[in-house]
Design a protein around this motif. Structure first.
Motif, short mmCIF file in Angstrom:
data_model
loop_
_atom_site.label_atom_id
_atom_site.label_comp_id
_atom_site.label_asym_id
_atom_site.label_seq_id
_atom_site.Cartn_x
_atom_site.Cartn_y
_atom_site.Cartn_z
N ILE A 167 0.85 -1.03 0.03
CA ILE A 167 -0.13 -0.08 0.07
C ILE A 167 0.83 1.25 0.07
O ILE A 167 0.66 2.24 -0.80
CB ILE A 167 -1.09 0.22 1.30
N LEU A 183 0.31 2.51 -3.87
CA LEU A 183 -0.59 3.49 -3.66
C LEU A 183 -0.18 4.88 -3.28
O LEU A 183 -0.33 5.97 -3.86
CB LEU A 183 -1.89 2.77 -2.93
N SER A 185 -4.05 -2.42 -3.61
CA SER A 185 -3.10 -1.30 -3.79
C SER A 185 -3.44 -0.76 -5.17
O SER A 185 -3.49 0.39 -5.58
CB SER A 185 -1.81 -1.49 -3.56
#
Length: 263
Positions: A108, A112, A155
Motif C-alpha cells: 500500500i 498507492l 493497492s
C-alpha cells in the motif's frame, strides 16, 4: 502527445516496466530522470544509457519525494511527463498468523501512497506546461482481485480509482492539457516482481517489449487508459460476474502460489 524532446521523470526506473520505459523513451529523443531507492542501480543504468540521469527516492516517503522533485527541477527546470512505475508485488497467506499488518501494508505504501505522493508533488509544475502528462501504472488485478495477492490487488485498485479522480478533477477545472493516463498491465513476468515464482507461461503474461509498445501508442493518442494484453479481458471479467470470475481465478492462483495449501 508527441514523445520527442520531452523531459520525463520515471519512478521505479532501474528495473522492470520503469527501466524499459526509460530506455525506450531516451532512445527516441527524450531526456529522462529515473528515481529508485538503490543508488547502485541508478549508477549502473546511467552508466550504460545515454540521455538518462537519476536520483535516489523512496516514493512512500513524502520528504524523499519532495527532495527528488527539487533535484529534478534543478536539472530539467520543467517537467513534461511523470511515469509512476515504482511498485512491489507479494503473495500472502492471510491465514498465516506470522503475516503481520506491517508486512501487508508495505505494498500500500509503495504502490498507492507512492503514486499519490509523486502525483501531488509534481502536479503544480505539470499544470504550468502547455501540455503535460501523468502515467500511473495500475494492474489488471485492480479489476479482478487475485486471492493470492490481496494487498497488490487492493493497492492497484486504489491507483485506478485515484487516477480516475485526478483526471476528472482536472477536467472539471478546465485543465485537460494535463493528460492523465492509466497503464493497466496484466502479468509481466520479465519484471521479476516475484523472483520465487515461475510465471512465464501463464495466460496472463505479456512480453515487456509488447507492453511498452502498447503503452507508447496509447500515450501518443492521449488515451485515458491503456489496457494491455490480457488486461482488456480482465477488465471485462471484473465488470461481468466478478464473483464467479474471481472464484475461478483463485482456484488457479492459490495452488500456484501456495502448493502446500493454506493453513
Amino acid at each position: 502527445m508527441e514523445l520527442k524532446n520531452k523531459k520525463i521523470v520515471v519512478t521505479g526506473g532501474t528495473s522492470g516496466i520503469g527501466l524499459a520505459f526509460a530506455k525506450k523513451l531516451a532512445a527516441i529523443g527524450n531526456q529522462i530522470i529515473i528515481g529508485s531507492r538503490s543508488k547502485e542501480k541508478i549508477t549502473e543504468v546511467v552508466k550504460y544509457n545515454k540521455n538518462i540521469s537519476g536520483h535516489q527516492v523512496d516514493v512512500s516517503n513524502q520528504e524523499s519525494v519532495e527532495r527528488f522533485y527539487k533535484q529534478a527541477i534543478a536539472e530539467f527546470k520543467n517537467i513534461d511527463i511523470v511515469i509512476n512505475s515504482a511498485g512491489i508485488m507479494r503473495h500472502y497467506n492471510l491465514l498465516d498468523e506470522r503475516v503481520t499488518p506491517k508486512k501487508l501494508q508495505a505494498e500500500i505504501q509503495t504502490n498507492l501512497v507512492g503514486t499519490i505522493n509523486i502525483d501531488q508533488v509534481f502536479l503544480p509544475i505539470l499544470r504550468k506546461q502547455t501540455e503535460s502528462m501523468i502515467i500511473n501504472v495500475s494492474s489488471g488485478l485492480a479489476n479482478l482481485s487475485s486471492a493470492a495477492h490481496p494487498m497488490y490487488s487492493a493497492s492497484k485498485a486504489g491507483v485506478h480509482m485515484f487516477t480516475d479522480a485526478l483526471r476528472e478533477q482536472l477536467h472539471f477545472a478546465g485543465e485537460d492539457h494535463v493528460h492523465i493516463v492509466e497503464l493497466v498491465p496484466p502479468l509481466v513476468a520479465e519484471t521479476n516482481l516475484e523472483k520465487d515464482v515461475n510465471s512465464q507461461n501463464t495466460p496472463l503474461n505479456i512480453k515487456l517489449s509488447d507492453l511498452i509498445n502498447e503503452a507508447i501508442k496509447g500515450i501518443e493518442e492521449n488515451s485515458i487508459r491503456v489496457d494491455a494484453g490480457m488486461a482488456k479481458e480482465m477488465r471485462k471479467m471484473g465488470q461481468t460476474d466478478p464473483d464467479k470470475n474471481e472464484r475461478e481465478l483463485a482456484a488457479t492462483m492459490i495452488p500456484t502460489y501456495f502448493p502446500n495449501g493454506l493453513k
